[in-house]
Motif scaffolding. Structure first.
Motif, short mmCIF file in Angstrom:
data_model
loop_
_atom_site.label_atom_id
_atom_site.label_comp_id
_atom_site.label_asym_id
_atom_site.label_seq_id
_atom_site.Cartn_x
_atom_site.Cartn_y
_atom_site.Cartn_z
N PHE A 1 17.94 31.06 83.60
CA PHE A 1 18.93 32.13 83.79
C PHE A 1 18.27 33.51 83.78
CE2 PHE A 1 22.36 29.14 82.21
CZ PHE A 1 23.16 29.25 83.33
N GLN B 1 25.57 15.59 69.99
CA GLN B 1 26.70 16.24 70.67
C GLN B 1 26.65 17.76 70.40
OE1 GLN B 1 30.46 14.53 69.55
NE2 GLN B 1 31.16 14.57 71.67
N LEU C 1 30.73 22.93 77.72
CA LEU C 1 29.31 23.21 77.44
C LEU C 1 28.52 21.91 77.33
CD1 LEU C 1 29.65 26.10 74.80
CD2 LEU C 1 28.66 26.29 77.09
N PHE C 2 29.13 20.96 76.66
CA PHE C 2 28.49 19.64 76.50
C PHE C 2 28.22 19.00 77.87
CE2 PHE C 2 28.97 15.02 76.18
CZ PHE C 2 28.00 14.72 75.21
N LEU D 1 22.84 19.15 83.56
CA LEU D 1 21.54 19.80 83.81
C LEU D 1 20.39 18.92 83.33
CD1 LEU D 1 22.18 23.56 82.88
CD2 LEU D 1 22.33 22.47 85.11
N GLN D 2 20.58 18.34 82.16
CA GLN D 2 19.52 17.47 81.61
C GLN D 2 19.34 16.24 82.50
OE1 GLN D 2 20.21 16.58 77.47
NE2 GLN D 2 19.22 18.49 76.83
N ARG E 1 25.49 20.96 79.98
CA ARG E 1 24.11 20.65 79.56
C ARG E 1 23.73 19.22 79.92
NH1 ARG E 1 25.11 24.47 75.57
NH2 ARG E 1 23.45 26.02 75.34
N SER E 2 24.70 18.32 79.76
CA SER E 2 24.42 16.92 80.12
C SER E 2 24.04 16.80 81.59
CB SER E 2 25.65 16.05 79.85
OG SER E 2 25.97 16.09 78.49
N LEU F 1 16.24 26.39 79.91
CA LEU F 1 17.54 26.89 80.37
C LEU F 1 17.58 28.41 80.33
CD1 LEU F 1 20.38 25.98 81.27
CD2 LEU F 1 21.03 25.89 78.87
N LYS F 2 17.10 28.95 79.22
CA LYS F 2 17.08 30.42 79.05
C LYS F 2 16.22 31.05 80.14
CE LYS F 2 17.73 34.08 76.24
NZ LYS F 2 19.05 34.57 75.94
N LEU G 1 28.65 28.18 80.22
CA LEU G 1 27.23 28.09 79.91
C LEU G 1 26.54 29.44 80.10
CD1 LEU G 1 25.06 25.91 79.16
CD2 LEU G 1 24.54 25.79 81.60
N MET G 2 26.91 30.12 81.17
CA MET G 2 26.34 31.45 81.41
C MET G 2 26.75 32.43 80.32
SD MET G 2 26.97 31.39 85.46
CE MET G 2 27.54 33.04 85.58
N PHE H 1 14.43 22.24 75.94
CA PHE H 1 15.38 22.35 77.06
C PHE H 1 16.05 23.73 77.06
CE2 PHE H 1 19.76 21.98 78.66
CZ PHE H 1 19.48 21.71 79.98
N GLU H 2 16.42 24.19 75.85
CA GLU H 2 17.07 25.51 75.75
C GLU H 2 16.14 26.61 76.26
OE1 GLU H 2 20.26 26.36 75.01
OE2 GLU H 2 20.60 24.19 74.92
N GLN I 1 27.39 31.72 77.33
CA GLN I 1 26.68 31.38 76.10
C GLN I 1 25.20 31.77 76.18
OE1 GLN I 1 25.83 27.19 75.11
NE2 GLN I 1 26.88 27.54 73.16
N VAL I 2 24.55 31.39 77.27
CA VAL I 2 23.11 31.60 77.36
C VAL I 2 22.76 33.04 77.75
CG1 VAL I 2 20.96 30.80 78.43
CG2 VAL I 2 22.78 29.17 77.93
N CYS J 1 31.22 30.07 70.83
CA CYS J 1 32.26 29.25 71.46
C CYS J 1 33.63 29.92 71.32
CB CYS J 1 32.29 27.86 70.84
SG CYS J 1 30.84 26.89 71.26
N MET K 1 33.81 23.74 74.17
CA MET K 1 32.75 22.86 73.66
C MET K 1 32.54 21.67 74.59
SD MET K 1 33.65 23.19 69.64
CE MET K 1 32.34 22.23 68.94
N LEU L 1 24.05 19.55 72.40
CA LEU L 1 24.42 19.81 73.80
C LEU L 1 25.51 20.87 73.92
CD1 LEU L 1 24.29 16.21 75.27
CD2 LEU L 1 22.84 18.13 75.90
N THR L 2 26.19 21.11 72.81
CA THR L 2 27.26 22.12 72.85
C THR L 2 26.71 23.48 72.44
OG1 THR L 2 28.80 20.39 72.22
CG2 THR L 2 29.58 22.65 72.02
N ASP L 3 26.13 23.52 71.27
CA ASP L 3 25.59 24.79 70.76
C ASP L 3 24.50 24.48 69.75
OD1 ASP L 3 25.09 27.32 69.92
OD2 ASP L 3 26.99 27.61 68.87
#
Lengths: 171, 230
Positions: free
Chosen positions: B49, B8, A150-151, A157-158, A154-155, B45-46, A122-123, B41-42, A125-126, A132, A147, B11-13
């Motif tokens: 971080f 899905q 990451l899924f 965290l949400q 995020r799940s 999240l951003k 996640l880090m 949410f992104e 990526q963000v 990926c 993937m 939540l992945t990308d």
């Protein structure tokens, strides 16, 4: 030497802030993160001649940072799982409203509780802005594994954000 | 891609360039709502971080690099100095242990290397001979003979003179060893092909190396008469 300095600066000089953020979330400590970034740049400087593909300079230096972390810093990381335990006072890049700040703090708290296998992709990526495929290469795992992680990251965290928000609302 | 797969992907990308994903985002109301929530949410999240990097980070990186260069350079300098010192020590030791322990051994070693001496076709001028001996506070008379080679050289105890003199019956090698004291006034010995006489002088000693004892007998008094120690 001057030519090497120019090349070094052009390729990776501008990445120090991103590297610091990544290092901070790995180390969960400001001093360790700074040391890690410095060590990373030092390693990169020494190994600059080994960089074959200049387009991959960003991946390359993040890889160095991760390796340096594993080599020297991982065992020094304090056992922090809550934002309250962070010794460093995180200063945000821009002023935020109280609600936004609350949400950000909840996410940060949840990030600290994330397992490394979820937080690291996640880090990357963000913070790193890697795709990926690039993360898969960095972590030496398959793209589908990235993937999935990451899924799940995020799940989690949400879920934490929703749960904590509800508690907040109930109060 | 259905709604479940769309979520899905979110939540992945959520920044994927997948065309089907973006088509759904625009055309499907549920997907559009989920996308808007995901973007919120992104953003959070951003921001989570996105902490501020220390202002002095770049300076500290440069400082660390330059310090490391300096340390590396210093280490290299010390390494070079240590290597030179060790090399010198090893060479000196090797040279020291190679040196003949006694005057006799020195003479034998000198005879072995004598073939390397390049003799002058013409006699060495007397003033050249005098100049070299003067370096050892020794004056030379005019009847020193026909000198074909003269050079400063290492002798037991210090520097001395290596000289080759032509006599009527052949060449005679002489070593003037101003720092070498003999145990006796005179020592005679033979090597495989040569006769050697070590003779104590007023200052140090001389070694006379010749094919025959007659040659030695001719050269020795000449040296006694023509070397004056100041």
């Amino acid at each position: 030497m001057k030519q090497k300095e120019r090349k070094f600066d052009a390729l990776i000089g501008h990445l120090s802030d991103d590297l610091y953020r990544f290092a901070f979330w790995l180390c969960k400590n400001d001093a360790l993160a700074k040391d890690l970034v410095q060590e990373t740049y030092l390693r990169a400087w020494k190994a600059l001649d080994s960089l074959r593909n200049e387009k991959a300079a960003k991946s390359w230096i993040f890889m160095i940072l991760r390796r340096e972390f594993a080599r020297l810093f991982e065992r020094k990381v304090p056992p922090i799982t809550s934002l309250d335990d962070l010794e460093f006072d995180i200063e945000d890049t821009k002023p935020l409203g109280p609600d936004d700040k609350m949400e950000i703090d909840l996410v940060r708290d949840a990030i600290l509780k994330l397992d490394k296998k979820y937080s690291e992709p996640l880090m990357l990526q963000v913070v790193g802005g890697f795709s990926c495929d690039e993360i898969a290469e960095q972590l030496n795992i398959t793209k589908s594994a990235v993937m999935t992680q990451l899924f799940r990251a995020r799940s989690k965290l949400q879920t934490a954000l929703t749960r904590e928000s509800k508690i907040g609302k109930a109060l | 891609m259905n709604y479940f797969e769309f979520r899905q992907q979110l939540l992945t990308d959520s920044f994927t360039k997948d065309e089907e994903f973006h088509r759904l985002r625009k055309e499907d109301i549920r997907c559009a709502k989920a996308y808007a929530e995901a973007m919120e949410f992104e953003k959070t999240l951003k921001n989570a971080f996105n902490i501020k990097a220390p202002s002095n980070l770049k300076d500290s990186i440069i400082l660390r690099q330059s310090t490391s260069h300096t340390i590396e350079r210093s280490i290299k300098k010390y390494a070079i100095a240590a290597t030179i010192f060790l090399s010198f020590l090893i060479i000196s030791s090797a040279w020291y242990f190679k040196q003949p322990k006694t005057v006799e051994q020195f003479i034998i070693a000198a005879i072995k290397s004598e073939s390397n001496v390049l003799l002058s076709q013409k006699p060495i001028p007397l003033n050249e001979v005098k100049k070299i001996f003067a370096g050892y506070d020794t004056a030379v008379g005019d009847d020193i003979g026909t000198v074909r080679f003269i050079h400063n050289c290492h002798t037991p105890g210090g520097l001395g003179v290596h000289m080759v003199v032509a006599t009527e019956t052949g060449l005679v090698t002489i070593y003037y060893m101003p720092k070498t004291q003999l145990e006796k006034k005179r020592i005679d010995f033979d090597t495989n092909n040569d006769k050697v006489a070590l003779v104590t002088m007023k200052k140090g000693s001389v070694a006379i190396i010749a094919d025959t004892t007659q040659q030695i007998a001719a050269v020795e008094p000449m040296l006694q008469k023509n070397l004056f120690f100041l």
